[in-house]
Design an enzyme around this catalytic site. Structure first.
Site, PDB file in Angstrom:
ATOM      1  N   ASP A  46      -7.181   6.082  -3.377  1.00 39.94           N
ATOM      2  CA  ASP A  46      -7.476   4.818  -4.057  1.00 39.94           C
ATOM      3  C   ASP A  46      -7.929   5.160  -5.481  1.00 39.94           C
ATOM      4  O   ASP A  46      -8.055   6.324  -5.834  1.00 39.94           O
ATOM      5  CB  ASP A  46      -8.528   4.013  -3.286  1.00 39.94           C
ATOM      6  CG  ASP A  46      -9.852   4.741  -3.189  1.00 39.94           C
ATOM      7  OD1 ASP A  46      -9.994   5.806  -3.836  1.00 39.94           O
ATOM      8  OD2 ASP A  46     -10.744   4.270  -2.492  1.00 39.94           O
ATOM      9  N   ASP A  57      -4.860   0.253   5.254  1.00 40.35           N
ATOM     10  CA  ASP A  57      -5.859   1.315   5.429  1.00 40.35           C
ATOM     11  C   ASP A  57      -7.180   0.665   5.768  1.00 40.35           C
ATOM     12  O   ASP A  57      -7.429  -0.474   5.351  1.00 40.35           O
ATOM     13  CB  ASP A  57      -6.006   2.161   4.151  1.00 40.35           C
ATOM     14  CG  ASP A  57      -6.824   1.455   3.091  1.00 40.35           C
ATOM     15  OD1 ASP A  57      -8.060   1.600   3.080  1.00 40.35           O
ATOM     16  OD2 ASP A  57      -6.235   0.717   2.270  1.00 40.35           O
TER      17      ASP A  57
END
Ligand SMILES: [Zn+2]
Length: 417
Positions: A89, A314
């Protein structure tokens, strides 16, 4: 690096994301490997479980200085036992989780708000509200649970969001992230899929705040594209806009028109509006590129996302919950530490096939390990839950490939979550 759509069923689809470290069949799930590894697993577990996709955390690797070691080692794949495709991320989520999320003890999904009216009274800036909003009853009857004002006033906001950067105070030290820096760190970490730096707003933020924030996220998206120098990594842009229809659609069209390799849907989702918000967020994205739903992984939400055309997810749910003794089964989520499992000789999940269930470990056995605080308990529960999620996604892909809508519906009903 490419994405191929195999089959479609309504808006749901199966496909393949091709990366330098192998293919990811979609829909699929990225297990959370914050520091480059999945907590409580041993090295050999990665080979037997072979999670197709994991996601590591740019912010945590940056503030601990580990990104430098990882760069030296040649990237996450070289340093850790994960050999399959990895995502990182951008650090944007920490803008939310360490700032407003932490202050108000609130997640991406505001479970207290009954409709958008609930988000109106609280905030127009990143400053803490001046009055005590604990248990404020909103006009729609939702009850918001914020921290008392006294505590808010004492805590200094650990995150400062400026037009071109975010300044964090973490562990007493100051750090700075810019779109350029986030991309540079992600290039050094060497994941297969990386994300643009964005601001993830809180469910407490109102329309005006989201509108302002969106401008920042959009200009940062362009900067991230310019900053990317390395080949072999897919860069995903992120759609924001909170729970507001016109902002989500505007963001989707803007980000969707930029030359990203795929897209993430970030930010907050009202619990009741999840399906609508995902629909708005996908409305302007090109169909032929992969879509990832950031930080969402409850099973009921996975079915919602898949139904709207999400390719990957996720979330900490399967692994974090495992470490706390929650085991997934077709009977539902079992809190294995409860007394009711003391004499339960059943497998964790009938017909599971994971290493734990195949070894003959029963619910009562795992309960004892948890009760006695033996670390192996967390490992076994993590192995089982990863296997459970992998199997779930295999069945979802099968149902879509069958071409029968009824198969996907039946599967959804079968999962009692
Ligand atoms: Zn199992």
């Amino acid at each position: 690096m490419s994405f191929l759509i195999k089959n479609k069923l309504g808006l749901a689809r199966t496909g393949i994301i091709k990366t330098a470290h192998g293919n990811v069949e979609t829909p699929n799930f990225a297990f959370v490997a914050t520091h480059g590894f999945i907590k409580s697993l041993k090295e050999e577990d990665y080979f037997s479980l072979a999670p197709e996709l994991t996601i590591s955390n740019t912010f945590h690797l940056f503030v601990t200085g580990k990104h430098k070691e990882i760069k030296k080692a040649g990237g996450l794949h070289k340093m850790f036992p994960l050999k399959n495709p990895i995502m990182t991320d951008s650090g944007g989520f920490q803008v939310f989780s360490l700032g407003w999320g932490k202050k108000h003890n609130i997640g991406k999904v505001d479970k207290t708000a009954k409709n958008p009216a609930c988000v109106q009274p609280v905030d127009k800036s990143t400053r803490p509200p001046a009055r005590d909003v604990s248990k404020t009853t909103c006009v729609a009857g939702g009850v918001r649970a914020c921290l008392p004002t006294g505590r808010l006033e004492k805590d200094r906001n650990p995150v400062k969001i400026l037009s071109d950067r975010v300044i964090f105070t973490y562990d007493g030290k100051k750090f700075e992230l810019t779109p350029r820096k986030s991309i540079k760190i992600q290039e050094d970490l060497g994941a297969d899929i990386i994300f643009a730096f964005d601001e993830c707003t809180s469910p407490l933020h109102d329309y005006e705040y989201n509108k302002k924030s969106l401008k920042k996220t959009h200009s940062w998206a362009k900067e991230c594209l310019k900053a990317k120098k390395k080949n072999g990594q897919m860069l995903y842009g992120i759609v924001q806009g909170g729970i507001f229809e016109n902002l989500r659609k505007e963001s989707s069209s803007f980000i969707g028109a930029l030359p990203f390799d795929g897209f993430g849907i970030g930010g907050s989702f009202g619990e009741k509006q999840m399906e609508e918000v995902i629909g708005w967020a996908l409305s302007g994205l090109p169909e032929n590129k992969p879509r990832h739903l950031l930080g969402i992984g409850a099973i009921k939400d996975i079915f919602i996302g898949v139904g709207k055309g999400i390719d990957t997810f996720d979330c900490v749910i399967p692994t974090r919950e495992a470490r706390h003794g929650a085991v997934y089964s077709m009977e539902g989520r079992l809190d294995i530490k409860r007394g009711v499992f003391e004499k339960d000789k059943k497998a964790l999940d009938k017909g599971c096939g994971c290493f734990v269930c195949s070894s003959g470990i029963k619910r009562k056995d795992l309960r004892i390990l948890f009760k006695e605080n033996i670390p192996e308990a967390q490992r076994l529960a993590t192995i089982h839950n990863i296997h459970f999620y992998k199997k779930l996604f295999g069945k979802i892909r099968e149902a879509i490939d069958s071409g029968k809508r009824s198969n996907l519906k039946k599967l959804e009903k079968h999962y009692k979550f």
